[in-house]
Design a protein around this motif. Structure first.
Motif, short mmCIF file in Angstrom:
data_model
loop_
_atom_site.label_atom_id
_atom_site.label_comp_id
_atom_site.label_asym_id
_atom_site.label_seq_id
_atom_site.Cartn_x
_atom_site.Cartn_y
_atom_site.Cartn_z
N CYS A 93 0.83 -1.20 0.00
CA CYS A 93 0.00 0.00 0.00
C CYS A 93 0.87 1.26 0.00
N LEU A 94 0.89 1.96 -1.15
CA LEU A 94 1.72 3.17 -1.30
C LEU A 94 0.90 4.45 -1.18
N GLU A 95 -0.39 4.36 -1.44
CA GLU A 95 -1.32 5.48 -1.25
C GLU A 95 -2.53 4.96 -0.48
N GLU A 96 -3.39 5.85 -0.04
CA GLU A 96 -4.58 5.41 0.69
C GLU A 96 -5.41 4.46 -0.17
N THR A 105 -13.40 1.50 2.40
CA THR A 105 -12.40 1.33 3.45
C THR A 105 -12.52 2.45 4.49
N PRO A 106 -12.70 2.13 5.79
CA PRO A 106 -12.79 3.16 6.82
C PRO A 106 -11.51 4.00 6.88
N PRO A 107 -11.62 5.29 7.20
CA PRO A 107 -10.44 6.17 7.22
C PRO A 107 -9.30 5.66 8.10
N GLU A 108 -9.63 5.10 9.28
CA GLU A 108 -8.57 4.63 10.17
C GLU A 108 -7.83 3.43 9.57
N LEU A 109 -8.54 2.59 8.83
CA LEU A 109 -7.90 1.43 8.20
C LEU A 109 -7.04 1.86 7.02
N ARG A 110 -7.47 2.90 6.31
CA ARG A 110 -6.65 3.43 5.21
C ARG A 110 -5.28 3.86 5.73
N GLN A 111 -5.27 4.51 6.88
CA GLN A 111 -4.01 4.99 7.45
C GLN A 111 -3.17 3.84 7.99
N GLN A 112 -3.82 2.81 8.54
CA GLN A 112 -3.07 1.67 9.07
C GLN A 112 -2.37 0.91 7.96
N ARG A 113 -3.03 0.76 6.80
CA ARG A 113 -2.45 -0.03 5.70
C ARG A 113 -1.34 0.72 4.97
N LEU A 114 -1.38 2.01 5.00
CA LEU A 114 -0.47 2.83 4.21
C LEU A 114 0.95 2.81 4.78
N ILE A 115 1.94 2.78 3.89
CA ILE A 115 3.33 2.95 4.32
C ILE A 115 3.47 4.29 5.03
N GLN A 116 3.95 4.26 6.26
CA GLN A 116 4.14 5.49 7.03
C GLN A 116 5.62 5.76 7.32
N ARG A 117 6.45 4.76 7.06
CA ARG A 117 7.89 4.95 7.25
C ARG A 117 8.62 4.02 6.31
N ALA A 118 9.71 4.51 5.73
CA ALA A 118 10.57 3.71 4.85
C ALA A 118 12.02 4.06 5.14
N SER A 119 12.88 3.05 5.14
CA SER A 119 14.29 3.29 5.47
C SER A 119 15.21 2.38 4.67
N LEU A 120 16.34 2.94 4.26
CA LEU A 120 17.46 2.10 3.87
C LEU A 120 18.13 1.64 5.17
N GLY A 134 19.52 -3.33 2.93
CA GLY A 134 18.18 -3.48 2.38
C GLY A 134 17.31 -2.27 2.61
N ILE A 135 16.01 -2.47 2.41
CA ILE A 135 15.01 -1.43 2.60
C ILE A 135 13.89 -2.02 3.45
N GLN A 136 13.46 -1.27 4.47
CA GLN A 136 12.40 -1.72 5.37
C GLN A 136 11.24 -0.74 5.30
N PHE A 137 10.00 -1.29 5.34
CA PHE A 137 8.80 -0.46 5.36
C PHE A 137 8.01 -0.75 6.64
N TRP A 138 7.29 0.28 7.13
CA TRP A 138 6.39 0.15 8.27
C TRP A 138 5.02 0.71 7.89
N ASN A 139 3.96 0.13 8.45
CA ASN A 139 2.63 0.66 8.18
C ASN A 139 2.22 1.68 9.24
N GLY A 140 0.96 2.11 9.18
CA GLY A 140 0.50 3.16 10.08
C GLY A 140 0.37 2.72 11.52
N ALA A 141 0.42 1.41 11.76
CA ALA A 141 0.38 0.90 13.14
C ALA A 141 1.78 0.68 13.69
N GLY A 142 2.80 1.08 12.91
CA GLY A 142 4.18 0.89 13.35
C GLY A 142 4.70 -0.52 13.17
#
Length: 289
Positions: A93-96, A105-120, A134-142
């Protein structure tokens, strides 16, 4: 379509996660906007697929998948990047994710599924020496999402460890290139537009919903109209477009529009009136205006 800038504004955010026995993971964050993650992932999946592996790492479980050839599909649909290979596929999930044409999709679930952090990242041993990248991704729930493994200079073919003191340091070139572009902002993104935002027309071919309907004539009509008009829109088909019992269904990604009850004549009208002239074919829109 929003303005695309090839220059990333650095976040300048570095963190270190301690592990057992003095090991650590060093993270350098990069922006999570679609105009950063889109080009980054398109580069890795479409152009450098032979250099990356996809996985998921949690305590007690590691999954690693590799590409044997370029993906058959790499598109963005309703917020999700879908990548399809000969043997497996992924969604990220790259956008809502709005939930189809009815935005279920409920607004709170849209935010949980979305990438909220990305790191090398670099994994460091007890001596502080990097041993994997590598590269790591996190969702809206951390929660940690999927992981991309980048080339490791300490591994040879078939994941065999190379002799001590003889790493293939040239394998770090991809990591360094990505870091210069997406973390430090010292080099531009190598595109003049977001490659995942290229518009496409997709026809639903789901036999589960429409066992008696023929999607191929619609696909052919769209393809013919696109070729005749010379417009730069890709025509494809999809397994489900989230509109049931109203087929044939067509989706236009340019402005997130669904069409129902499409005939070959309507398909040609969609290309001419909507794609080229910007006027949706209102009679066949879903949901109806």
């Amino acid at each position: 379509m929003t303005h695309f800038s090839p220059w990333v504004t650095p976040l300048n955010h570095r963190t270190v996660e301690p592990l057992y026995g003095g090991h650590q993971i060093e993270y350098e964050d990069l922006p999570c906007t679609i105009d950063v993650t889109g080009p980054l992932l398109y580069t890795l999946f479409q152009e450098r697929w032979q250099d990356v592996q996809i996985g998921h790492v949690v305590e007690g479980s590691v999954l690693e998948l590799e590409f044997t050839e370029a993906p058959k599909i790499c598109i963005l649909y309703d917020g999700y990047l879908t990548v399809v290979t000969q043997a497996w596929h992924l969604h990220l999930c790259l956008e809502e994710h709005l939930g189809g044409p009815l935005c279920k999709t409920p607004p709170e679930l849209r935010q949980q599924r979305l990438i909220q952090r990305a790191s090398l990242y670099r994994r460091l041993n007890e001596k502080g020496q990097p041993r994997s990248w590598g590269i790591q991704f996190w969702n809206g729930a951390g929660e940690k999402m999927m992981n991309l493994f980048l080339p490791n200079p300490f591994l040879g073919e078939d994941e065999d460890l190379l002799p001590l003191g003889k790493p293939q340091l040239e394998k770090l070139s991809l990591y360094e290139e990505l870091r210069q572009i997406y973390v430090l902002g010292n080099q531009p993104i190598p595109y003049n537009h977001n490659p995942l935002k290229r518009p496409y027309l997709s026809v639903c071919r789901s036999s589960r919903c429409y066992p008696s309907r023929q999607w191929k004539p619609i696909y052919d009509a769209l393809q013919q109209a696109v070729e005749e008009t010379g417009t730069e829109v890709t025509v494809m088909n999809a397994g489900c477009l989230e509109v049931c019992k109203l087929g044939p269904v067509v989706f236009y990604s340019g402005d997130r529009t669904w069409y129902t009850r499409v005939t070959p004549e309507v398909a040609k009208q969609i290309v001419q009136d909507h794609v080229i002239e910007g006027n949706p074919v209102s009679k066949h829109l879903y949901p109806p205006n």
